[in-house]
Write a protein that holds these residues in place. Structure first.
Motif, PDB file in Angstrom:
ATOM      1  N   UNK A  46       0.771  -1.359   0.070  1.00 29.88           N
ATOM      2  CA  UNK A  46      -0.095   0.142   0.109  1.00 29.88           C
ATOM      3  C   UNK A  46       0.959   1.249   0.097  1.00 29.88           C
ATOM      4  N   UNK A  47       1.859   1.367   0.765  1.00 30.86           N
ATOM      5  CA  UNK A  47       2.843   2.419   0.942  1.00 30.86           C
ATOM      6  C   UNK A  47       3.602   2.567  -0.303  1.00 30.86           C
ATOM      7  N   UNK A  48       4.129   1.362  -1.023  1.00 27.67           N
ATOM      8  CA  UNK A  48       4.865   1.385  -2.088  1.00 27.67           C
ATOM      9  C   UNK A  48       4.204   2.017  -3.140  1.00 27.67           C
ATOM     10  N   UNK A  49       2.923   1.476  -3.253  1.00 20.37           N
ATOM     11  CA  UNK A  49       1.881   1.922  -4.554  1.00 20.37           C
ATOM     12  C   UNK A  49       1.396   3.443  -4.363  1.00 20.37           C
ATOM     13  N   UNK A  50       1.335   3.868  -3.064  1.00 19.87           N
ATOM     14  CA  UNK A  50       1.013   5.428  -3.035  1.00 19.87           C
ATOM     15  C   UNK A  50       2.288   6.247  -3.350  1.00 19.87           C
ATOM     16  N   UNK A  51       3.435   5.639  -3.161  1.00 14.79           N
ATOM     17  CA  UNK A  51       4.605   6.340  -3.120  1.00 14.79           C
ATOM     18  C   UNK A  51       4.732   6.660  -4.579  1.00 14.79           C
ATOM     19  N   UNK A  52       4.407   5.512  -5.665  1.00 20.35           N
ATOM     20  CA  UNK A  52       4.682   5.721  -7.050  1.00 20.35           C
ATOM     21  C   UNK A  52       3.578   5.839  -7.917  1.00 20.35           C
ATOM     22  N   UNK A  53       2.422   6.397  -7.365  1.00 20.65           N
ATOM     23  CA  UNK A  53       1.084   6.289  -7.956  1.00 20.65           C
ATOM     24  C   UNK A  53       1.323   7.420  -9.397  1.00 20.65           C
TER      25      UNK A  53
END
Length: 370
Positions: A172-179
């Motif tokens: 969830x954090x990785x995806x939000x970082x690179x959205x």
């Protein structure tokens, strides 16, 4: 095969002539001087790997096809406990260097789990996340596609159910970082599932992580692999999430007694001297093609080889033969591959001397891009 037979015949003829001359004969051959020694016979030639011709890229009718091209792993950079523990750190000029050598994609293994809290909300260290972002953006800016791979999560392999929520929180954090990253950044959920993270446990783990990704990245390509280290046989059973943007990967390090001979991290250390290209090796490659083709026919998907390679202690000529043959065999059915690795281990590049040209120049990919 004809080359080997001819070489054997020549060696046999040489041995016969040497025997006739060395022992004297009725024709008056001169014996060797007293106390002389007969030179040892020349070593046999190395085995000849099978030859394959790259074809056009296979194109999936189910799910996306990655435009991988020539690909290399950024090995032992961000997946050790700390960057620099297993070799030198990533340098910004590495990206341009890789692109100039003809690569179009890098795979970036990252140990996110080693830089995150052990209890909710499982926060990833902001400084580490910023470093990952910098490496990703540097490679994208150089014109490379990037596979961002969550690597070395041993706790997940041991306890998939107990670590599932943490795994999903990391994604969830990785995806939000690179959205907002461009579409040629692709997410690989977990490297080489093994141990208790088998095909029975994978669906629930994939589902949780994929839901976390889709909350901020509804259309980004996500990569999955199967059990037992995502070896070639995992293609027969890998559980594929019901999602239109999934690509399947597998890894190839066979024959293991060749690719990992002498490697100190294998216990026990495998004996050295094993050469590549025997009749058994060639038969194994033919069987590999059948396994990959069966997967594509069954699923209408196109997988890719996320890792392949041979340990740096193996003679360069033998490593070069392996990288050339393996990439050629997969390219012959339209499959693209990602070498392990750039530098630090199984390296293709040495600081101070540059690319190992025999290996680099032999790496093949498909005739066309998807």
């Amino acid at each position: 095969m004809a080359v080997r037979k001819a070489a054997s015949a020549l060696a046999f003829a040489f041995a016969v002539l040497a025997a006739c001359g060395g022992g004297g004969s009725a024709t008056g051959s001169t014996p060797p001087p007293t106390g002389g020694t007969t030179p040892p016979p020349p070593p046999p030639p190395p085995p000849t790997p099978a030859s394959y011709t790259p074809g056009p890229a296979a194109v999936a009718s189910v799910g996306p096809t990655l435009p991988l091209g020539k690909c290399v792993n950024l090995s032992n950079m961000l997946e050790p406990p700390n960057e620099g523990d297993w070799g030198r750190a990533f340098r910004d000029d590495d990206a341009a260097n890789i692109r100039a050598a003809g690569f179009t994609t890098v795979r970036l293994p990252v140990r996110f789990a080693g830089h995150a809290g052990a209890s909710p909300p499982y926060t990833i260290d902001p400084a580490f996340m910023a470093r990952v972002r910098h490496v990703v953006e540097t490679n994208l800016a150089a014109g490379l596609n990037v596979i961002l791979d969550l690597h070395n999560y041993d706790e997940l392999m041991a306890d998939p159910a107990g670590q599932r929520d943490r795994f999903a929180a990391l994604w969830r954090q990785i995806a939000e970082e690179f959205r907002d990253a461009p579409d040629n950044l692709w997410f690989e959920l977990i490297n080489e599932p093994n141990g208790n993270l088998n095909d029975a446990a994978l669906p629930a783990v994939f589902e949780a992580a994929l839901a976390a990704v889709r909350a901020s990245n509804p259309d980004r390509i996500v990569i999955v692999g199967g059990q037992n280290w995502s070896g070639i046989d995992s293609l027969a059973t890998v559980p594929i999430p019901d999602d239109p943007h999934i690509v399947v990967t597998f890894h190839y390090y066979d024959p293991f007694d060749f690719t990992h001979q002498g490697a100190p991290f294998v216990n026990p250390v495998l004996p050295t001297g094993r050469q590549f290209g025997t009749a058994a090796d060639n038969a194994q490659l033919d069987a590999v093609l059948v396994k990959v083709t069966n997967f594509m026919n069954r699923t209408d998907r196109v997988p890719f080889v996320g890792e392949y390679g041979a340990y740096e202690g193996i003679p360069v000529a033998q490593r070069a033969a392996y990288y050339h043959t393996v990439t050629s065999v997969f390219a012959s059915i339209g499959i693209q591959s990602c070498a392990w690795g750039y530098t630090n281990t199984f390296h293709l590049w040495r600081d101070g001397t540059g690319w190992i040209r025999e290996i680099l120049d032999g790496i093949e990919t498909t005739m066309t891009m998807p």
